[in-house]
Scaffold this motif. Structure first.
Motif, PDB file in Angstrom:
ATOM      1  N   GLY A  55       0.842  -1.186   0.000  1.00 52.71           N
ATOM      2  CA  GLY A  55       0.000   0.000   0.000  1.00 52.71           C
ATOM      3  C   GLY A  55       0.878   1.236   0.000  1.00 52.71           C
ATOM      4  N   ILE A  56       0.492   2.262  -0.768  1.00 55.01           N
ATOM      5  CA  ILE A  56       1.311   3.467  -0.899  1.00 55.01           C
ATOM      6  C   ILE A  56       0.403   4.685  -0.841  1.00 55.01           C
ATOM      7  N   SER A  57       0.849   5.729  -0.136  1.00 57.02           N
ATOM      8  CA  SER A  57       0.121   6.995  -0.138  1.00 57.02           C
ATOM      9  C   SER A  57      -0.079   7.444  -1.581  1.00 57.02           C
TER      10      SER A  57
ATOM     11  N   LEU B  94       3.776   2.028   2.580  1.00 55.98           N
ATOM     12  CA  LEU B  94       4.606   3.229   2.505  1.00 55.98           C
ATOM     13  C   LEU B  94       3.693   4.404   2.796  1.00 55.98           C
ATOM     14  N   THR B  95       3.934   5.078   3.905  1.00 58.82           N
ATOM     15  CA  THR B  95       2.993   6.099   4.359  1.00 58.82           C
ATOM     16  C   THR B  95       3.710   7.337   4.851  1.00 58.82           C
TER      17      THR B  95
ATOM     18  N   LYS C  91      12.746  12.236   5.086  1.00 57.48           N
ATOM     19  CA  LYS C  91      11.938  13.297   5.673  1.00 57.48           C
ATOM     20  C   LYS C  91      11.649  14.337   4.609  1.00 57.48           C
ATOM     21  N   CYS C  92      10.397  14.731   4.495  1.00 60.08           N
ATOM     22  CA  CYS C  92       9.997  15.689   3.459  1.00 60.08           C
ATOM     23  C   CYS C  92      10.451  17.107   3.799  1.00 60.08           C
TER      24      CYS C  92
ATOM     25  N   GLN D  40       7.585   6.554   5.779  1.00 58.39           N
ATOM     26  CA  GLN D  40       7.950   5.375   6.550  1.00 58.39           C
ATOM     27  C   GLN D  40       7.468   4.102   5.860  1.00 58.39           C
ATOM     28  N   ALA D  41       8.282   3.068   5.975  1.00 61.92           N
ATOM     29  CA  ALA D  41       7.871   1.732   5.556  1.00 61.92           C
ATOM     30  C   ALA D  41       7.321   1.030   6.794  1.00 61.92           C
ATOM     31  N   VAL D  42       6.036   0.675   6.768  1.00 65.91           N
ATOM     32  CA  VAL D  42       5.356   0.096   7.927  1.00 65.91           C
ATOM     33  C   VAL D  42       4.969  -1.343   7.611  1.00 65.91           C
ATOM     34  N   TYR D  43       5.269  -2.240   8.538  1.00 63.70           N
ATOM     35  CA  TYR D  43       4.939  -3.655   8.332  1.00 63.70           C
ATOM     36  C   TYR D  43       4.701  -4.316   9.681  1.00 63.70           C
TER      37      TYR D  43
END
Length: 313
Positions: free
Chosen positions: A98-100, A144-145, A161-162, A271-274
């Motif tokens: 899943g990706i923003s 990816l969020t 970081k944006c 961030q990569a979240v799992y």
């Protein structure tokens, strides 16, 4: 304990599918067996897991807890089987990511052909998401969020970081004037991101020891960052946007940066979240490493803004 594994797996499929019939079709067994197994599981555990009506079902608090653990059991089992089947190439199988939405469309989707070329036996399933995501219930291996809110039981690996830019069209600046300090934003039409879970109407700035938060307002709010950019290009107002959204606008002059010496300090990490587990699946690790390398440090899209960012102190 072993006799509970099958009914827990069946219950997890019911909770995931939202119905006994759908779970039965997915498992290739009868609906009556599914119903019996869930009922027996409730009897053995001494708790109600599912609240049933004629048209729908919902999980009790105990059911939600068991469902989360059941998903972990199924994932671990799938990973164990995949590890045995793929000793020579651990990046086979299906990877669900899943990706923003806006970030994925602009910067991840164009990179995926190169990733697939490196792993030709991997099937990639991508969901571009614009809502609050439950990694487990949506069956994702990886998310990816840009969200800082980390769900329970999840691990987050920071990727970058944006940076942010304050910008408006040349036409807007010519008509309403430039800015000398952030406080002047209260006199301008500011275009605000307003999503289901977040409203970005307080803008943060820093210059040396000078820090301020400005509550802004305007006549246009939208739940899409690309839509905010389009509105700004058309001259509607001022935007506070992540630099990854501005591929060409600053260089082409359709948007001009405002307050270039001020840092825009909104915190928005990718961030990569799992799910938390002992061993990260090789296919997930390979995808994270690929994306981190592709983005670079600093991110490749910020290279064009190096001179602008150098003014910030």
């Amino acid at each position: 304990m072993l006799e509970l594994l099958e009914p827990i797996a069946i219950f997890t499929h019911v909770a995931r599918a939202g119905s006994f019939s759908s779970a039965a079709r997915k498992l290739g067994i009868s609906k009556s067996k599914v119903s019996t197994q869930v009922a027996d599981l409730e009897h053995k555990l001494g708790v109600q897991l599912i609240q049933r009506t004629t048209r729908s079902l919902s999980l009790t608090e105990a059911g939600q807890l068991l469902y989360a653990q059941g998903e972990e059991l199924l994932r671990d089992a799938e990973q164990a089987v995949a590890s045995v089947h793929n000793l020579n190439d651990a990046t086979r199988g299906v990877l669900k990511v899943g990706i923003s939405q806006s970030f994925g469309t602009m910067h991840i989707i164009p990179a995926l052909p190169d990733f697939m070329a490196k792993h030709p036996e991997l099937e990639l399933q991508v969901s571009l998401l614009d809502h609050k995501v439950d990694v487990v219930s949506e069956g994702l291996d990886l998310l990816l969020t840009m969200s800082e809110q980390l769900p329970l039981g999840m691990v987050a690996r920071p990727l970058m970081k944006c940076q942010f830019l304050l910008a408006a069209s040349p036409e807007y600046v010519a008509k309403y004037g430039n800015l000398e300090r952030p406080e002047q934003l209260v006199e301008h039409n500011c275009l605000v991101y307003q999503g289901e879970w977040h409203e970005h109407s307080v803008w943060q700035f820093k210059k040396g020891d000078d820090y301020c938060e400005i509550g802004v307002s305007g006549n246009f709010r939208v739940d899409s960052a690309p839509a905010l950019k389009s509105a700004a290009v058309s001259g509607l107002g001022i935007v506070y946007l992540a630099s990854y959204l501005l591929e060409d606008e600053i260089e082409e002059g359709t948007l001009v940066p405002l307050l270039p010496e001020w840092q825009l300090t909104n915190h928005l990490p990718l961030q990569a979240v799992y799910p938390r587990r002992k061993h990260l699946a090789p296919k997930v690790s390979a995808f994270i490493d690929f994306i981190k390398e592709r983005i670079g440090s600093p991110p490749y899209w910020d290279e064009k803004y190096a001179a602008l960012f150098a003014q910030r102190k």
